[in-house]
Scaffold this motif. Structure first.
Motif, PDB file in Angstrom:
ATOM      1  N   GLY A 113      13.327  -3.833   7.503  1.00 53.29           N
ATOM      2  CA  GLY A 113      11.917  -4.210   7.546  1.00 53.29           C
ATOM      3  C   GLY A 113      11.227  -3.723   8.801  1.00 53.29           C
ATOM      4  N   GLY A 114      11.692  -2.613   9.335  1.00 54.31           N
ATOM      5  CA  GLY A 114      11.138  -2.065  10.566  1.00 54.31           C
ATOM      6  C   GLY A 114      12.096  -2.321  11.719  1.00 54.31           C
ATOM      7  N   SER A 115      11.777  -1.713  12.862  1.00 55.52           N
ATOM      8  CA  SER A 115      12.675  -1.832  14.010  1.00 55.52           C
ATOM      9  C   SER A 115      11.940  -1.411  15.277  1.00 55.52           C
ATOM     10  N   ALA A 116      12.379  -1.956  16.392  1.00 56.45           N
ATOM     11  CA  ALA A 116      11.921  -1.432  17.670  1.00 56.45           C
ATOM     12  C   ALA A 116      12.555  -0.057  17.843  1.00 56.45           C
ATOM     13  N   GLN A 117      11.834   0.851  18.477  1.00 53.60           N
ATOM     14  CA  GLN A 117      12.331   2.223  18.621  1.00 53.60           C
ATOM     15  C   GLN A 117      13.667   2.263  19.358  1.00 53.60           C
ATOM     16  N   GLN A 118      13.828   1.469  20.412  1.00 50.30           N
ATOM     17  CA  GLN A 118      15.094   1.441  21.159  1.00 50.30           C
ATOM     18  C   GLN A 118      16.228   0.898  20.296  1.00 50.30           C
ATOM     19  N   ASP A 119      15.947  -0.118  19.509  1.00 49.60           N
ATOM     20  CA  ASP A 119      16.970  -0.678  18.624  1.00 49.60           C
ATOM     21  C   ASP A 119      17.392   0.346  17.579  1.00 49.60           C
ATOM     22  N   LEU A 120      16.424   1.098  17.083  1.00 47.33           N
ATOM     23  CA  LEU A 120      16.723   2.137  16.096  1.00 47.33           C
ATOM     24  C   LEU A 120      17.648   3.189  16.696  1.00 47.33           C
ATOM     25  N   ALA A 121      17.393   3.554  17.950  1.00 54.15           N
ATOM     26  CA  ALA A 121      18.267   4.530  18.630  1.00 54.15           C
ATOM     27  C   ALA A 121      19.702   4.026  18.686  1.00 54.15           C
ATOM     28  N   LYS A 122      19.875   2.737  18.967  1.00 54.89           N
ATOM     29  CA  LYS A 122      21.224   2.157  19.024  1.00 54.89           C
ATOM     30  C   LYS A 122      21.870   2.142  17.645  1.00 54.89           C
ATOM     31  N   ILE A 123      21.121   1.736  16.645  1.00 56.55           N
ATOM     32  CA  ILE A 123      21.663   1.669  15.281  1.00 56.55           C
ATOM     33  C   ILE A 123      22.090   3.053  14.803  1.00 56.55           C
ATOM     34  N   LEU A 124      21.251   4.048  15.078  1.00 58.16           N
ATOM     35  CA  LEU A 124      21.531   5.423  14.638  1.00 58.16           C
ATOM     36  C   LEU A 124      22.528   6.130  15.557  1.00 58.16           C
ATOM     37  N   GLU A 125      22.877   5.472  16.664  1.00 56.73           N
ATOM     38  CA  GLU A 125      23.782   6.061  17.654  1.00 56.73           C
ATOM     39  C   GLU A 125      23.277   7.421  18.108  1.00 56.73           C
ATOM     40  N   MET A 126      21.978   7.436  18.446  1.00 53.99           N
ATOM     41  CA  MET A 126      21.326   8.661  18.894  1.00 53.99           C
ATOM     42  C   MET A 126      20.718   8.446  20.271  1.00 53.99           C
ATOM     43  N   ASP A 127      20.662   9.511  21.036  1.00 53.35           N
ATOM     44  CA  ASP A 127      19.967   9.511  22.308  1.00 53.35           C
ATOM     45  C   ASP A 127      18.486   9.224  22.049  1.00 53.35           C
ATOM     46  N   SER A 128      17.841   8.491  22.949  1.00 54.40           N
ATOM     47  CA  SER A 128      16.439   8.112  22.723  1.00 54.40           C
ATOM     48  C   SER A 128      15.521   9.328  22.601  1.00 54.40           C
ATOM     49  N   THR A 129      15.834  10.417  23.304  1.00 53.34           N
ATOM     50  CA  THR A 129      15.027  11.638  23.187  1.00 53.34           C
ATOM     51  C   THR A 129      15.125  12.213  21.777  1.00 53.34           C
ATOM     52  N   ASN A 130      16.325  12.206  21.201  1.00 50.26           N
ATOM     53  CA  ASN A 130      16.502  12.719  19.844  1.00 50.26           C
ATOM     54  C   ASN A 130      15.829  11.816  18.818  1.00 50.26           C
TER      55      ASN A 130
END
Length: 156
Positions: A53-70
Motif C-alpha cells: 500500500g505504498g512505502s517510504a523511499q528509504q524503506d523501499l530501498a531496504k526491501i529491494l536490497e538496493m542502494d538508495s541512488t539506484n
C-alpha cells in the motif's frame, strides 16, 4: 572376473536445475515484460508497492536490497511513466512516500497476467498439484536468510 566396486551415487543436487529453470523463466519473462515497457526490477518494485500500500523511499530501498541512488533512478523511471507517485511525508518533510498510481496498478495486472502464461509454459511438465508443492518448497527455501542457511549447513 573381478567385480567393480560399488560407487555410492551422490545425492541429487537441485542448484543446476533451479538455475536452468530460473534462466528460462527470466528470459521468457523479460520477453513478455518488454512490450509493456517493464523490466524485472520495475515489476518487483511495483509489486512491493501494491502489496504494502505504498512505502517510504528509504524503506523501499531496504526491501529491494538496493542502494538508495539506484532506487532513486528506478523510481525516476517509474514516475516518468506515471506508474508511481512520490510525495513528501506530511509528518517528516525529509522523507518521500512512494505509492502506486492507478496506471501502475493496471499495468502491473497486465504484466502478472502475461507472466502467468510464462509460468504455465515453463512448468507445463508439472500438474497443478505438483506446482503447488513446488511453490510451497520454494517458499520454505526462501524463508531462510543466507546466514541462517549457512549456519545450518556449513561450509558457506
Amino acid at each position: 572376473m573381478t567385480s567393480l566396486p560399488v560407487v555410492n551415487q551422490p545425492p541429487h543436487r537441485c542448484g543446476a536445475l533451479v538455475d536452468h529453470l530460473a534462466r528460462r523463466l527470466r528470459l521468457r519473462s523479460e520477453s513478455v515484460l518488454a512490450p509493456l515497457g517493464l523490466r524485472p526490477r520495475h515489476l518487483i518494485a511495483l509489486t512491493v508497492l501494491r502489496d504494502q500500500g505504498g512505502s517510504a523511499q528509504q524503506d523501499l530501498a531496504k526491501i529491494l536490497e538496493m542502494d538508495s541512488t539506484n532506487v532513486v533512478s528506478l523510481l525516476n523511471e517509474l514516475e516518468t511513466e506515471n506508474l508511481i507517485e512520490r510525495r513528501r511525508s506530511p509528518t517528516d518533510r525529509r522523507r518521500h512516500l512512494v505509492e502506486l498510481t492507478d496506471v501502475g496498478a493496471k499495468l502491473l495486472a497486465r504484466a502478472e497476467f502475461a507472466l502467468a502464461a510464462v509460468e504455465d509454459e515453463v512448468f507445463s511438465g508439472l500438474s497443478g498439484e505438483q506446482r503447488e508443492t513446488l511453490y510451497t518448497l520454494l517458499q520454505q527455501a526462501t524463508n531462510k536468510t543466507g546466514v541462517e542457511a549457512c549456519r545450518e549447513t556449513p561450509p558457506c
